[in-house]
Design a protein around this motif. Structure first.
Motif, PDB file in Angstrom:
ATOM      1  N   LEU A  86      -3.631  -1.706   0.429  1.00  0.00           N
ATOM      2  CA  LEU A  86      -3.876  -2.531   1.614  1.00  0.00           C
ATOM      3  C   LEU A  86      -4.918  -1.889   2.524  1.00  0.00           C
ATOM      4  O   LEU A  86      -5.833  -2.564   3.011  1.00  0.00           O
ATOM      5  N   ALA A  89      -8.392  -2.214   0.874  1.00  0.00           N
ATOM      6  CA  ALA A  89      -8.921  -3.582   0.883  1.00  0.00           C
ATOM      7  C   ALA A  89      -9.308  -4.021   2.290  1.00  0.00           C
ATOM      8  O   ALA A  89     -10.363  -4.646   2.496  1.00  0.00           O
ATOM      9  N   LEU A 117      -8.762  -5.847  -2.791  1.00  0.00           N
ATOM     10  CA  LEU A 117      -7.364  -5.562  -3.112  1.00  0.00           C
ATOM     11  C   LEU A 117      -7.179  -5.343  -4.611  1.00  0.00           C
ATOM     12  O   LEU A 117      -6.464  -4.414  -5.030  1.00  0.00           O
TER      13      LEU A 117
END
Length: 343
Positions: A86, A89, A117
Motif C-alpha cells: 500500500l 503504490a 499496487l
C-alpha cells in the motif's frame, strides 16, 4: 496487531488522503473542463458543483472500493507483507499525479494506482502475489483500459450525431439555450460518477489498512453504512477538496485544446462518458474517467470533421495514458523493493 503498527496505519490514512486530493486536482477536468470551455458555467461555480457532487458520488456505493481492497493482491501477500504494498503504490501514484498535473496532462489515477499496487506485490512475493486470470477484477480492469475509452468515443460520436438530427430544424439560438442547461446537467452527472468510481479508491485503501491492523476481515461488511462511515466521509472530502483546488492546466487541455466545443458538444461528451463510468462503477470496475472523457470529446469533435480534433494534443494525452502504467508500475516495484530490503 502490535501497537507499533498504529503509526503505520496513520501514515497509510494520510497517504490515502493525499491520493484522494491528487486524484481530485488532476481529474477535476473530467467533470468541469467542457462546461468551463464552453462558458456554460463560470470556473468558480463549476468547481463548487464538481466538489459537491464528487463528494456525493464517493459516499454512495462501495463496489470499486472492494475491488481495490480485495481484488488485486492475494490474501497471503496482505497477511505477510501487510502495509508495504500500500505504501509503495500510494507513493508512486501521488508522485505521478502531481507531476502530470503540473505538466497539464490528464492521466488515469485509477490505473496508475492499480499498476503500482500490482507491481509492488510482485516485488515482494513474485507474480503469484497478484490475482491474475479470467474471473478476477484485475483482468477486467485491464480490459477496461481499452473498452472504456472506446465506448466513450463511440458514445460521444453517436450521441452527437443523434443531436444533429434532433436539432436539424431548430434555430441556433434555441439550440444554444437548451444545450447550456443540458451541459450543466451532464457535467453534474459526470462529477457524481467520477466520485463514485475514483472516489472509492481511498475508501478501499483505508479499509484494507484497517483490516490489516485489526485482523478483522468483517470490516468489509460494514461498508457503506456501518461503523466505517467515517472512512467514506474522509475519502469523499479528500477527493472533493482536490477538485476544489482545480488543476487548471489539465482543465485547459481537456476543455480548450482537444477540439473547439460548444455547449451541445460538451453535453454529448460528458453524458456519454458519465454513462460508461456509472455502469463500470456498479460492476466494481475501476476505470479511467480521464480516458472516457478524453475519448468522448474526440468522438464528438470527429462528428464535425476528422481534422476538427487536434490529434497532436490527443496524441500527447494517449502517450500520458500509456506512460502511466510503466511509470507507476516501476515506482511501485522500486518502492516495494526498498521497503523489503530495508525492513
Amino acid at each position: 496487531m502490535p501497537e507499533a503498527s498504529l503509526g503505520i496505519l496513520v501514515l497509510i490514512i494520510i497517504l490515502a488522503i493525499g491520493f484522494g486530493v491528487s486524484n481530485g486536482f488532476n481529474d477535476a477536468a473530467n467533470a468541469i473542463a467542457t462546461v468551463i470551455g464552453t462558458r456554460s458555467l463560470s470556473p468558480r461555480n463549476a468547481i463548487i458543483m464538481a466538489a459537491i457532487l464528487n463528494l456525493a458520488g464517493a459516499a454512495t456505493g462501495t463496489a470499486v472500493a472492494i475491488t481495490i481492497g480485495k481484488g488485486i493482491m492475494s490474501p497471503e501477500v496482505i497477511q505477510e507483507y501487510s502495509y508495504a504494498p500500500l505504501i509503495a503504490a500510494l507513493a508512486s501514484i501521488i508522485i505521478w499525479a502531481t507531476v502530470a498535473t503540473y505538466m497539464g496532462l490528464p492521466v488515469s489515477i485509477s490505473h496508475g494506482f492499480v499498476a503500482g499496487l500490482a507491481t509492488a506485490a510482485t516485488a515482494l512475493a513474485g507474480t503469484n502475489a497478484v490475482l491474475w486470470g479470467w474471473g478476477y477484477k484485475l483482468t477486467t480492469t485491464l480490459l477496461a483500459v481499452v473498452t472504456a475509452p472506446l465506448l466513450g468515443f463511440i458514445g460521444g460520436f453517436a450521441l452527437m450525431t443523434t443531436l444533429f438530427w434532433i436539432f436539424r430544424r431548430t434555430a441556433p439560438d434555441k439550440v444554444q439555450t437548451i444545450s447550456n442547461y443540458l451541459q450543466i446537467l451532464a457535467s453534474a452527472f459526470m462529477a457524481y460518477t467520477h466520485g463514485k468510481n475514483d472516489g472509492q479508491m481511498p475508501i478501499g485503501v483505508i479499509t484494507m489498512a484497517l483490516v490489516i491492523y485489526t485482523g478483522n476481515s468483517q470490516l468489509w461488511e460494514q461498508l457503506p453504512y456501518g461503523s466505517l462511515w467515517w472512512v467514506i466521509i474522509l475519502s469523499a472530502l479528500a477527493i472533493s477538496s482536490g477538485t476544489a483546488v482545480g488543476g487548471w492546466r489539465v482543465i485547459q487541455t481537456m476543455g480548450m485544446k482537444i477540439t473547439n466545443l460548444r455547449p451541445v458538444h460538451g453535453f454529448a461528451a460528458q453524458a456519454a462518458a458519465a454513462t460508461v463510468i456509472e455502469v463500470a462503477s456498479h460492476l466494481g470496475i475501476p476505470v479511467s474517467t480521464t480516458h472516457c472523457v478524453s475519448a468522448s470529446i474526440m468522438g464528438v469533435g470527429a462528428t464535425k470533421r476528422f481534422s476538427a480534433v487536434r490529434w497532436g494534443i490527443a496524441g500527447n494525452i494517449v502517450a500520458a495514458w500509456v506512460l502511466t502504467f510503466p511509470i507507476c508500475g516501476g515506482l511501485g516495484y522500486l518502492f516495494a523493493w526498498v521497503l523489503k530490503t530495508v525492513f
